[in-house]
Write a protein that holds these residues in place. Structure first.
Motif, PDB file in Angstrom:
ATOM      1  N   ALA A  13     117.937  97.085  34.912  1.00 34.59           N
ATOM      2  CA  ALA A  13     117.873  95.642  34.897  1.00 34.59           C
ATOM      3  C   ALA A  13     118.503  95.047  36.110  1.00 34.59           C
ATOM      4  O   ALA A  13     119.494  95.784  36.519  1.00 34.59           O
ATOM      5  CB  ALA A  13     118.866  95.307  33.732  1.00 34.59           C
ATOM      6  N   THR A  14     118.024  94.233  36.702  1.00 34.72           N
ATOM      7  CA  THR A  14     118.473  93.532  37.957  1.00 34.72           C
ATOM      8  C   THR A  14     118.972  92.029  37.539  1.00 34.72           C
ATOM      9  O   THR A  14     120.090  91.682  38.427  1.00 34.72           O
ATOM     10  CB  THR A  14     117.702  93.392  39.143  1.00 34.72           C
ATOM     11  N   GLN A  15     118.754  91.687  36.482  1.00 31.41           N
ATOM     12  CA  GLN A  15     119.030  90.319  35.858  1.00 31.41           C
ATOM     13  C   GLN A  15     118.981  90.535  34.670  1.00 31.41           C
ATOM     14  O   GLN A  15     118.312  91.147  33.994  1.00 31.41           O
ATOM     15  CB  GLN A  15     118.192  89.197  36.685  1.00 31.41           C
ATOM     16  N   PRO A  16     119.857  89.499  33.862  1.00 33.64           N
ATOM     17  CA  PRO A  16     119.949  89.422  32.374  1.00 33.64           C
ATOM     18  C   PRO A  16     118.534  89.290  31.714  1.00 33.64           C
ATOM     19  O   PRO A  16     118.445  89.922  30.624  1.00 33.64           O
ATOM     20  CB  PRO A  16     120.624  88.196  31.880  1.00 33.64           C
ATOM     21  N   GLN A  17     117.475  88.754  32.330  1.00 32.80           N
ATOM     22  CA  GLN A  17     116.431  88.458  31.709  1.00 32.80           C
ATOM     23  C   GLN A  17     115.481  89.676  31.505  1.00 32.80           C
ATOM     24  O   GLN A  17     114.550  89.836  30.904  1.00 32.80           O
ATOM     25  CB  GLN A  17     115.570  87.460  32.590  1.00 32.80           C
ATOM     26  N   ASP A  18     115.833  90.713  32.387  1.00 34.97           N
ATOM     27  CA  ASP A  18     115.142  92.154  32.373  1.00 34.97           C
ATOM     28  C   ASP A  18     115.383  92.772  31.128  1.00 34.97           C
ATOM     29  O   ASP A  18     114.694  93.728  30.924  1.00 34.97           O
ATOM     30  CB  ASP A  18     115.557  93.033  33.484  1.00 34.97           C
ATOM     31  N   LEU A  19     116.292  92.168  30.335  1.00 39.23           N
ATOM     32  CA  LEU A  19     116.638  92.710  28.928  1.00 39.23           C
ATOM     33  C   LEU A  19     116.145  92.190  27.924  1.00 39.23           C
ATOM     34  O   LEU A  19     116.337  92.594  26.652  1.00 39.23           O
ATOM     35  CB  LEU A  19     118.158  93.284  28.903  1.00 39.23           C
ATOM     36  N   ASP A  20     115.227  91.218  28.252  1.00 34.45           N
ATOM     37  CA  ASP A  20     114.852  90.272  27.077  1.00 34.45           C
ATOM     38  C   ASP A  20     113.829  91.184  26.251  1.00 34.45           C
ATOM     39  O   ASP A  20     113.940  90.971  24.833  1.00 34.45           O
ATOM     40  CB  ASP A  20     114.012  89.125  27.683  1.00 34.45           C
ATOM     41  N   LEU A  21     113.042  91.998  26.771  1.00 34.53           N
ATOM     42  CA  LEU A  21     111.940  92.817  25.711  1.00 34.53           C
ATOM     43  C   LEU A  21     112.894  93.954  25.008  1.00 34.53           C
ATOM     44  O   LEU A  21     112.840  94.191  23.933  1.00 34.53           O
ATOM     45  CB  LEU A  21     111.131  93.444  26.816  1.00 34.53           C
ATOM     46  N   ALA A  22     113.793  94.345  25.783  1.00 34.70           N
ATOM     47  CA  ALA A  22     114.792  95.366  24.997  1.00 34.70           C
ATOM     48  C   ALA A  22     115.374  94.697  23.647  1.00 34.70           C
ATOM     49  O   ALA A  22     115.534  95.461  22.765  1.00 34.70           O
ATOM     50  CB  ALA A  22     115.582  96.038  26.243  1.00 34.70           C
ATOM     51  N   HIS A  23     115.919  93.501  23.976  1.00 38.22           N
ATOM     52  CA  HIS A  23     116.519  92.733  23.051  1.00 38.22           C
ATOM     53  C   HIS A  23     115.530  92.646  21.784  1.00 38.22           C
ATOM     54  O   HIS A  23     115.845  92.895  20.603  1.00 38.22           O
ATOM     55  CB  HIS A  23     116.895  91.399  23.577  1.00 38.22           C
ATOM     56  N   ARG A  24     114.310  92.069  22.310  1.00 34.21           N
ATOM     57  CA  ARG A  24     113.228  91.891  21.220  1.00 34.21           C
ATOM     58  C   ARG A  24     112.752  93.191  20.209  1.00 34.21           C
ATOM     59  O   ARG A  24     112.424  93.005  19.321  1.00 34.21           O
ATOM     60  CB  ARG A  24     111.804  91.132  21.774  1.00 34.21           C
ATOM     61  N   LEU A  25     113.009  94.509  20.955  1.00 34.81           N
ATOM     62  CA  LEU A  25     112.708  95.554  20.518  1.00 34.81           C
ATOM     63  C   LEU A  25     113.519  96.517  20.126  1.00 34.81           C
ATOM     64  O   LEU A  25     113.575  97.540  19.758  1.00 34.81           O
ATOM     65  CB  LEU A  25     111.706  96.396  21.515  1.00 34.81           C
ATOM     66  N   ALA A  26     114.991  95.810  19.744  1.00 36.13           N
ATOM     67  CA  ALA A  26     116.096  96.640  19.540  1.00 36.13           C
ATOM     68  C   ALA A  26     115.795  97.399  18.010  1.00 36.13           C
ATOM     69  O   ALA A  26     116.842  98.190  18.066  1.00 36.13           O
ATOM     70  CB  ALA A  26     117.396  95.701  19.679  1.00 36.13           C
ATOM     71  N   LYS A  27     115.073  96.891  17.412  1.00 34.06           N
ATOM     72  CA  LYS A  27     114.899  97.746  16.088  1.00 34.06           C
ATOM     73  C   LYS A  27     113.693  98.211  15.831  1.00 34.06           C
ATOM     74  O   LYS A  27     113.364  98.595  14.866  1.00 34.06           O
ATOM     75  CB  LYS A  27     115.416  96.644  14.890  1.00 34.06           C
TER      76      LYS A  27
END
Length: 378
Positions: free
Chosen positions: A242-256
């Motif tokens: 990640a270079t910015q917090p938004q780069d982790l949005d998909l990881a957040h959605r797929l965390a489970k």
């Protein structure tokens, strides 16, 4: 949030996604922001290295700031750092202690040998000062478990996995290059943790896919399909640089999202493969590696894989970038491009599909040779 975690060797369980710290180096504020976003996304595993410039220093400061705020994942952070092969015992010991100081840690859960890319790198870890260093790191309690990352050959990776020296490995495992999945499954069967290196960027710049690739994967976005492909296959954790917090949005959605592939996902994977084969026809390289060894050391499968992606999914920017890095990244990438083919024909009788390999290599060079781009670091 409570996210799914998977076993990782003999160490603490890790989140399905790992924050890679190589891309958050512009400032301390940037690192702080992405580490906070990782925490909010359910990520507990952080990957760094001394070779990533100020990454360890920035990460250590970010973790200390969160600690003062009483913010940490359940069970605490799991940090992986690395050490380059070839150092002496005394130098390696000093480097490890310096990493711990920069990170603000007394104990490093995971230490990886950074780049077992050549036979001498594995020999260093198996014997002499390398073996002494890794054993001291464990016995001293400074390190929980030892693993390795590799950009090396299939045979070398297989040897490292089978050596019994390591509890985890970091490998290039990608939707568009599944050739190392057999190695990953072998490692998992031995109880090792397996981290997929850069399935988004090195996996095909899937954060910026071609319209053709989007159509081939529809209705599932290519990056989502790539992540689900690896997670459903049981890969322990996938890195997100990640270079910015938004780069982790998909990881957040797929965390489970650790379950089996859905019918829609299976259908998309089948269509992806079918369309690539249709476009390439009888010139599709199946990556069986029967053409090797090349007497001129040309990495035929890797070069024809780039051709597959260029013609099969119109991944022009990615394939040109990778092709023109050849010979410019030391042992981290291939040394010879397709122009090194002498047309000797030694590979021709070994190809089970009768591919005109010298002609395809020449076409690959015409398609992809371009002014090189600068590496991300170094």
């Amino acid at each position: 949030m409570t996210a799914t975690r998977r076993p990782f060797g003999r160490g603490p369980a890790v989140s399905l996604f790992t924050l890679g710290t190589m891309r958050a180096l512009a400032s301390q504020a940037q690192m702080d922001a992405v580490v906070r976003a990782a925490l909010e996304a359910g990520i507990n595993h952080l990957e760094t290295a001394p070779a990533y410039g100020p990454a360890e220093t920035f990460l250590g400061a970010a973790l200390a700031r969160l600690e003062r705020q009483g913010r940490r994942p359940d069970g605490g952070w799991v940090v992986t750092s690395k050490i380059l092969p070839g150092v002496s015992f005394s130098e390696g010991r000093s480097q490890l202690q310096a990493s711990l100081k920069r990170l603000g840690l007394h104990h490093l859960p995971n230490l990886a040998v950074h780049g077992i890319n050549r036979q001498e790198h594995l020999l260093w870890a198996q014997d002499g000062e390398g073996q002494q260093l890794l054993q001291w790191a464990r016995d001293s309690g400074l390190v929980g478990q030892v693993g390795f990352s590799s950009h090396g050959s299939h045979a070398l990776i297989a040897e490292a996995i089978a050596s019994g020296l390591f509890e985890f490995c970091n490998l290039h495992l990608h939707l568009l290059d599944p050739s190392r999945m057999e190695l990953a499954h072998d490692a998992l069967a031995r109880g090792m943790g397996v981290l997929a290196i850069s399935p988004a960027d090195k996996g095909g710049r899937l954060w910026d896919p071609s319209p053709t690739l989007c159509e081939d994967c529809a209705p599932i976005p290519p990056l989502t399909l790539a992540y689900r492909y690896l997670l459903a296959a049981g890969i322990s954790t996938l890195t997100v640089g990640a270079t910015q917090p938004q780069d982790l949005d998909l990881a957040h959605r797929l965390a489970k999202a650790s379950g089996a592939l859905s019918p829609a996902e299976r259908s998309a994977l089948t269509r992806l493969e079918q369309r690539r084969r249709q476009r390439l026809g009888q010139e599709h390289c199946g990556q069986c590696r029967s053409c090797l060894p090349c007497p001129n050391q040309v990495p035929i499968p890797e070069l024809l894989r780039l051709r597959n992606l260029r013609l099969g999914h119109d991944l022009q920017a990615f394939t040109q970038e990778r092709y023109n890095l050849i010979g410019r990244a030391g042992h981290w990438w291939e040394q010879l491009d397709a122009s090194a083919c002498q047309g000797c024909g030694d590979c021709l009788p070994r190809c089970p599909h009768d591919l005109p390999i010298p002609d395809l290599l020449a076409e690959t060079h015409r398609l992809l040779a371009a002014p090189p781009r600068r590496r991300l670091w170094g």
